[in-house]
Design an enzyme around this catalytic site. Sequence first.
Site, PDB file in Angstrom:
ATOM      1  N   LYS A 181       0.840  -1.211   0.000  1.00  0.00           N
ATOM      2  CA  LYS A 181       0.000   0.000   0.000  1.00  0.00           C
ATOM      3  C   LYS A 181       0.867   1.251   0.000  1.00  0.00           C
ATOM      4  CE  LYS A 181      -4.066  -1.933   0.284  1.00  0.00           C
ATOM      5  NZ  LYS A 181      -4.903  -2.053  -0.871  1.00  0.00           N
ATOM      6  N   LYS A 199      -1.807 -11.407  -8.965  1.00  0.00           N
ATOM      7  CA  LYS A 199      -3.056 -12.100  -8.610  1.00  0.00           C
ATOM      8  C   LYS A 199      -4.266 -11.340  -9.138  1.00  0.00           C
ATOM      9  CE  LYS A 199      -3.846  -9.795  -4.248  1.00  0.00           C
ATOM     10  NZ  LYS A 199      -4.497  -9.758  -2.983  1.00  0.00           N
ATOM     11  N   LYS A 222      -9.608  -6.955  -7.061  1.00  0.00           N
ATOM     12  CA  LYS A 222     -10.859  -6.234  -7.270  1.00  0.00           C
ATOM     13  C   LYS A 222     -10.651  -4.991  -8.112  1.00  0.00           C
ATOM     14  CE  LYS A 222     -13.025  -7.678  -3.024  1.00  0.00           C
ATOM     15  NZ  LYS A 222     -12.549  -7.762  -1.658  1.00  0.00           N
TER      16      LYS A 222
HETATM   17  P1  TYM Z   1     -10.372  -9.704   0.358  1.00  0.00           P
HETATM   18  O1  TYM Z   1     -11.667  -8.982   0.414  1.00  0.00           O
HETATM   19  O2  TYM Z   1      -9.241  -9.078  -0.362  1.00  0.00           O
HETATM   20  O3  TYM Z   1     -10.561 -11.147  -0.232  1.00  0.00           O
HETATM   21  C1  TYM Z   1     -11.510 -12.056   0.315  1.00  0.00           C
HETATM   22  C2  TYM Z   1     -10.968 -13.470   0.232  1.00  0.00           C
HETATM   23  O4  TYM Z   1     -10.627 -13.798  -1.117  1.00  0.00           O
HETATM   24  C3  TYM Z   1      -9.274 -14.257  -1.181  1.00  0.00           C
HETATM   25  N1  TYM Z   1      -8.665 -13.808  -2.447  1.00  0.00           N
HETATM   26  C4  TYM Z   1      -7.988 -14.618  -3.276  1.00  0.00           C
HETATM   27  N2  TYM Z   1      -7.692 -15.930  -3.198  1.00  0.00           N
HETATM   28  C5  TYM Z   1      -7.006 -16.469  -4.226  1.00  0.00           C
HETATM   29  N3  TYM Z   1      -6.608 -15.771  -5.317  1.00  0.00           N
HETATM   30  C6  TYM Z   1      -6.867 -14.443  -5.439  1.00  0.00           C
HETATM   31  N4  TYM Z   1      -6.498 -13.778  -6.512  1.00  0.00           N
HETATM   32  C7  TYM Z   1      -7.588 -13.814  -4.376  1.00  0.00           C
HETATM   33  N5  TYM Z   1      -8.011 -12.538  -4.156  1.00  0.00           N
HETATM   34  C8  TYM Z   1      -8.659 -12.559  -2.960  1.00  0.00           C
HETATM   35  C9  TYM Z   1      -8.577 -13.617   0.000  1.00  0.00           C
HETATM   36  O5  TYM Z   1      -7.444 -14.372   0.361  1.00  0.00           O
HETATM   37  C10 TYM Z   1      -9.677 -13.649   1.038  1.00  0.00           C
HETATM   38  O6  TYM Z   1      -9.702 -14.905   1.667  1.00  0.00           O
HETATM   39  N6  TYM Z   1      -8.323  -9.079   4.818  1.00  0.00           N
HETATM   40  C11 TYM Z   1      -9.366  -9.798   4.121  1.00  0.00           C
HETATM   41  C12 TYM Z   1     -10.749  -9.590   4.694  1.00  0.00           C
HETATM   42  C13 TYM Z   1     -10.848  -9.979   6.120  1.00  0.00           C
HETATM   43  C14 TYM Z   1     -10.848 -11.301   6.650  1.00  0.00           C
HETATM   44  C15 TYM Z   1     -10.956 -11.153   8.050  1.00  0.00           C
HETATM   45  C16 TYM Z   1     -10.774 -12.562   6.060  1.00  0.00           C
HETATM   46  C17 TYM Z   1     -10.964  -9.122   7.165  1.00  0.00           C
HETATM   47  N7  TYM Z   1     -11.026  -9.833   8.321  1.00  0.00           N
HETATM   48  C18 TYM Z   1     -10.996 -12.276   8.886  1.00  0.00           C
HETATM   49  C19 TYM Z   1     -10.819 -13.672   6.912  1.00  0.00           C
HETATM   50  C20 TYM Z   1     -10.931 -13.531   8.300  1.00  0.00           C
HETATM   51  C21 TYM Z   1      -9.374  -9.286   2.703  1.00  0.00           C
HETATM   52  O7  TYM Z   1      -8.953  -8.211   2.404  1.00  0.00           O
HETATM   53  O8  TYM Z   1      -9.934 -10.105   1.840  1.00  0.00           O
END
Ligand code: TYM
Length: 329
Positions: A111, A194, A197
């Site tokens: 970031k 990867k 979004k």
């Molecule tokens: P976020 O919103 O970026 O993504 C949600 C979930 O999707 C997975 N993910 C991926 N897995 C494989 N390949 C990809 N290209 C890919 N892009 C996203 C992420 O690994 C995630 O599991 N910090 C977290 C949100 C969060 C969270 C938590 C998750 C906040 N508190 C507690 C689990 C438990 C996040 O930004 O995910």
Amino acid sequence: MDTVVSGIRSTGNLHLGNYFGAVKNFLRMQHENKCFFFIADYHALTTHPKPEDLHGNIRQVLAEYLACGIDPEVATVFVQSDVPEVSELYLLLNMNAYIGELERTASFKEKVRKQPDNINAGLLTYPVLMAADIIIHKANKVPVGKDQEQHLEMTRRFARRFNMMYGVNYFPEPDAYNFGQQLLKIPGLDGTGKMGKSEGNGIFLADTPHEIRKKVMRAVTDTGPTAPGQEPSEPVKNLFTIMKVVSDQSVVNYFTDKFASCEIRYGDMKKQLAEDIIKVTDPVRERINEILADKKYLAKVVASGAEKARESAAKTVREVREIIGYKPF
Ligand code: TYM
């Protein structure tokens, strides 16, 4: 029975990375375990969404998750900001989280590089809030993609540190979890990195078949293998990685053999890949719109989820306060 927590930020539509990295595992776990699923809308504030957009984003992500098959009758589905107890645990954990370790986190460093004009304290302490989300329900399994591995390591460290500091065995140390053992990283269609979004390289569950075909046909490849046994280039490897999660093994084998014998036609591979992606996304896309239109249903899901999640969270915060030494007068 395990306790499972899974979450997603409400900052954009669900893409194939989210689905295969996290959601699919959650779907498999929800019936046999105590499962919590939530929309991380406090975390979303690090990107400064406009007030007029915040609620709509949360609704959209919630509807998309439900459309994937998360069942609010068996799992607790809630919105993070409906459970303010998490912000108290976050505050308490922050006292034992060190600036050095937070600054060294890969996601934070990224970031700093990508958005130097908005390096807020919420970004720095993002892993602490994430740890609070997880340990507030005393989870031991967290279905996530590879990109969250370090955050889970930090969660374990914060849980362990709390236990050590107060001489208790209170918080379990949760593991990042995938049925296939290895955490997944679903790549984007632009040849590097990867799927994300906001990277402009994603296929979203809400995309129409037409959009998906167009995106896949435009995906970066190369000029083709020139010698048998050659290693595929990064963009081609990425297409195979996506194919492995959406297509049958026989299809993967077919194109792997064609590549090895230098007979592959990327156009054919992409056509097949697009159709196999559509098979995954199409049933979900139709459900998204149905669910979004049903305001009463969404309100009911969120209200009952908030109640269940708050009960679990409040118990933990009460016990943590006692452990720390807060006492009633
Ligand atoms: P976020 O919103 O970026 O993504 C949600 C979930 O999707 C997975 N993910 C991926 N897995 C494989 N390949 C990809 N290209 C890919 N892009 C996203 C992420 O690994 C995630 O599991 N910090 C977290 C949100 C969060 C969270 C938590 C998750 C906040 N508190 C507690 C689990 C438990 C996040 O930004 O995910």
